[in-house]
Every structure is written in structure tokens, then in C-alpha cells.
Scaffold this motif. Structure first.
Motif, PDB file in Angstrom:
ATOM      1  N   GLU A  48      38.285  45.172  54.717  1.00 52.15           N
ATOM      2  CA  GLU A  48      37.014  45.931  54.878  1.00 52.15           C
ATOM      3  C   GLU A  48      37.230  47.418  54.441  1.00 52.15           C
ATOM      4  N   PRO A  49      36.253  48.066  53.939  1.00 51.04           N
ATOM      5  CA  PRO A  49      36.610  49.447  53.844  1.00 51.04           C
ATOM      6  C   PRO A  49      36.935  50.212  54.791  1.00 51.04           C
ATOM      7  N   PHE A  50      37.681  51.353  54.664  1.00 47.46           N
ATOM      8  CA  PHE A  50      37.913  52.138  55.781  1.00 47.46           C
ATOM      9  C   PHE A  50      36.711  52.706  56.519  1.00 47.46           C
ATOM     10  N   GLN A  51      36.766  52.954  57.887  1.00 47.19           N
ATOM     11  CA  GLN A  51      35.615  53.381  58.636  1.00 47.19           C
ATOM     12  C   GLN A  51      36.023  54.080  59.522  1.00 47.19           C
ATOM     13  N   THR A  52      35.084  54.997  60.485  1.00 47.78           N
ATOM     14  CA  THR A  52      35.470  55.903  61.453  1.00 47.78           C
ATOM     15  C   THR A  52      34.254  55.408  62.421  1.00 47.78           C
ATOM     16  N   PRO A  53      34.415  54.325  63.162  1.00 43.39           N
ATOM     17  CA  PRO A  53      33.311  53.921  64.246  1.00 43.39           C
ATOM     18  C   PRO A  53      32.977  54.844  65.234  1.00 43.39           C
ATOM     19  N   GLU A  54      31.993  55.077  65.787  1.00 43.44           N
ATOM     20  CA  GLU A  54      31.631  55.923  66.941  1.00 43.44           C
ATOM     21  C   GLU A  54      31.432  54.932  68.316  1.00 43.44           C
ATOM     22  N   PHE A  55      32.612  53.976  68.266  1.00 40.34           N
ATOM     23  CA  PHE A  55      32.619  53.156  69.711  1.00 40.34           C
ATOM     24  C   PHE A  55      34.015  52.666  69.442  1.00 40.34           C
ATOM     25  N   ASP A  56      34.493  52.557  70.887  1.00 41.35           N
ATOM     26  CA  ASP A  56      35.954  51.935  70.903  1.00 41.35           C
ATOM     27  C   ASP A  56      35.878  50.468  70.634  1.00 41.35           C
ATOM     28  N   GLU A  57      36.916  50.019  69.959  1.00 42.73           N
ATOM     29  CA  GLU A  57      36.951  48.581  69.433  1.00 42.73           C
ATOM     30  C   GLU A  57      38.517  47.813  70.148  1.00 42.73           C
ATOM     31  N   TYR A  58      38.198  46.792  70.571  1.00 41.73           N
ATOM     32  CA  TYR A  58      39.291  46.154  71.163  1.00 41.73           C
ATOM     33  C   TYR A  58      39.252  44.822  70.502  1.00 41.73           C
ATOM     34  N   LYS A  66      46.559  39.951  61.733  1.00 43.79           N
ATOM     35  CA  LYS A  66      45.507  40.876  61.354  1.00 43.79           C
ATOM     36  C   LYS A  66      46.247  42.235  60.931  1.00 43.79           C
ATOM     37  N   GLN A  67      45.821  42.778  59.899  1.00 45.58           N
ATOM     38  CA  GLN A  67      46.671  44.365  59.639  1.00 45.58           C
ATOM     39  C   GLN A  67      45.510  45.336  59.919  1.00 45.58           C
ATOM     40  N   PHE A  68      46.081  46.083  60.461  1.00 46.65           N
ATOM     41  CA  PHE A  68      45.303  47.382  60.926  1.00 46.65           C
ATOM     42  C   PHE A  68      45.853  48.734  60.193  1.00 46.65           C
ATOM     43  N   ILE A  69      45.171  49.525  59.524  1.00 46.25           N
ATOM     44  CA  ILE A  69      45.622  50.733  58.942  1.00 46.25           C
ATOM     45  C   ILE A  69      44.825  51.950  59.780  1.00 46.25           C
ATOM     46  N   ILE A  70      45.414  52.461  60.782  1.00 44.81           N
ATOM     47  CA  ILE A  70      45.167  53.458  61.537  1.00 44.81           C
ATOM     48  C   ILE A  70      45.469  54.881  61.239  1.00 44.81           C
ATOM     49  N   GLY A  80      47.996  36.175  70.135  1.00 41.77           N
ATOM     50  CA  GLY A  80      48.537  36.581  71.505  1.00 41.77           C
ATOM     51  C   GLY A  80      48.757  38.288  71.641  1.00 41.77           C
ATOM     52  N   GLN A  81      48.475  38.857  70.648  1.00 37.88           N
ATOM     53  CA  GLN A  81      48.452  40.203  70.730  1.00 37.88           C
ATOM     54  C   GLN A  81      47.168  40.952  70.803  1.00 37.88           C
ATOM     55  N   SER A  82      46.938  42.030  71.254  1.00 37.92           N
ATOM     56  CA  SER A  82      45.599  42.616  71.404  1.00 37.92           C
ATOM     57  C   SER A  82      45.787  44.457  70.953  1.00 37.92           C
ATOM     58  N   ILE A  83      44.734  45.182  70.961  1.00 37.84           N
ATOM     59  CA  ILE A  83      44.709  46.455  70.555  1.00 37.84           C
ATOM     60  C   ILE A  83      43.332  47.003  70.791  1.00 37.84           C
ATOM     61  N   LYS A  84      43.540  48.422  71.420  1.00 41.31           N
ATOM     62  CA  LYS A  84      42.170  48.965  71.560  1.00 41.31           C
ATOM     63  C   LYS A  84      42.325  50.311  70.795  1.00 41.31           C
ATOM     64  N   ILE A  85      41.319  50.510  69.796  1.00 43.26           N
ATOM     65  CA  ILE A  85      41.258  51.613  68.970  1.00 43.26           C
ATOM     66  C   ILE A  85      40.195  52.544  69.334  1.00 43.26           C
ATOM     67  N   GLU A  86      40.517  53.606  69.409  1.00 39.01           N
ATOM     68  CA  GLU A  86      39.576  54.739  70.217  1.00 39.01           C
ATOM     69  C   GLU A  86      38.451  54.962  69.283  1.00 39.01           C
ATOM     70  N   VAL A  91      40.034  53.709  60.474  1.00 39.42           N
ATOM     71  CA  VAL A  91      40.732  52.454  60.581  1.00 39.42           C
ATOM     72  C   VAL A  91      40.270  51.720  59.182  1.00 39.42           C
ATOM     73  N   GLN A  92      41.053  50.791  58.822  1.00 38.52           N
ATOM     74  CA  GLN A  92      40.858  49.876  57.941  1.00 38.52           C
ATOM     75  C   GLN A  92      41.239  48.360  58.708  1.00 38.52           C
ATOM     76  N   TYR A  93      40.473  47.740  58.615  1.00 42.99           N
ATOM     77  CA  TYR A  93      40.809  46.106  58.875  1.00 42.99           C
ATOM     78  C   TYR A  93      40.926  45.310  57.835  1.00 42.99           C
ATOM     79  N   SER A  94      41.911  44.275  57.789  1.00 42.45           N
ATOM     80  CA  SER A  94      42.308  43.301  56.939  1.00 42.45           C
ATOM     81  C   SER A  94      43.178  42.215  57.225  1.00 42.45           C
ATOM     82  N   ASN A  95      43.048  41.190  56.427  1.00 37.14           N
ATOM     83  CA  ASN A  95      44.098  40.166  56.683  1.00 37.14           C
ATOM     84  C   ASN A  95      44.648  39.612  55.144  1.00 37.14           C
TER      85      ASN A  95
END
Length: 121
Positions: A48-58, A66-70, A80-86, A91-95
Motif C-alpha cells: 500500500e502507499p504510505f499513510q498517516t492514519p488518524e486512528f491507532d492500528e493493531y 508482513k513488512q512495516f515501514i514506520i 504469532g507476533q503483533s504490533i500497535k502503531i499509534e 506508515v507503509q504496510y506491505s507483503n
């Protein structure tokens, strides 16, 4: 009156990138603006393109990676792993991997296309 709701037919969010999004609870599925819970399946080499959401995402990864560029940091989560992004974090999400990534995403408040703030590609 019942004090629970079983979701038997989640809202399938239309996509053009091959990703499956099944929103079980949230703004699109039942009008809930407080929280959204979605089951996602991201195909290999998806992003996905980079984004700056106005919500927390778990995110909880069920299968694959899954790759995250934060901001400027690259993180890779595995099953089995998890993350919270404020909220208000770029952030950019990708596989970028060769196997499917299955995960659960929870947004608080609920995911809203008008508040995801995706960057132009």
C-alpha cells in the motif's frame, strides 16, 4: 434484547490490489465508529502507499510475514507476533515476500477512508 452480536457475513471491502479485507465490525459493516476488526489476506508482493492514519492500528499476524515501514524504520513481523502503531504515525504496510500474509487488523477509532490519509503514489 441480546447483549451480543455474532458476525456471520462480514463486509467485503472492494480492492483492486488482490488483498482480501473482511470487516467483521466497524464503520462499513455495522456502523460502529469506535472500533473496527478486520480479517485480511495480503497476496505475495502486495503493498500500500504510505499513510498517516488518524486512528491507532493493531495488527496480529496469523500466517506468513508482513513488512512495516514506520517513519524510517523497517520492521518485519511473523506469524504469532503483533504490533500497535499509534495514530498520526507515517506508515507503509506491505507483503514483499513470496507467501500469503494473513492477519487481523483492529483500528480504534474505526477505520475510515477519510482518516487514513494515504499519500499519492
Amino acid at each position: 434484547m441480546k447483549k451480543y452480536k455474532i458476525q456471520k457475513s462480514p463486509f467485503i471491502v472492494p480492492t483492486t490490489d488482490g488483498k482480501l479485507i473482511e470487516e467483521h465490525f466497524g464503520k462499513a459493516s455495522d456502523g460502529n465508529t469506535e472500533i473496527s476488526i478486520a480479517h485480511m489476506i495480503a497476496p505475495p508482493n502486495w503493498s500500500e502507499p504510505f499513510q498517516t492514519p488518524e486512528f491507532d492500528e493493531y495488527t496480529y499476524v496469523i500466517k506468513g510475514k508482513k513488512q512495516f515501514i514506520i517513519e524510517d524504520e523497517v520492521l518485519i513481523l511473523e506469524a504469532g507476533q503483533s504490533i500497535k502503531i499509534e495514530k498520526n504515525t507515517r506508515v507503509q504496510y506491505s507483503n514483499p515476500f513470496e507467501e500469503v500474509c494473513e492477519y487481523i487488523a483492529i483500528c480504534k477509532p474505526a477505520f475510515d477512508f477519510e482518516k487514513v490519509n494515504r499519500e499519492e503514489v
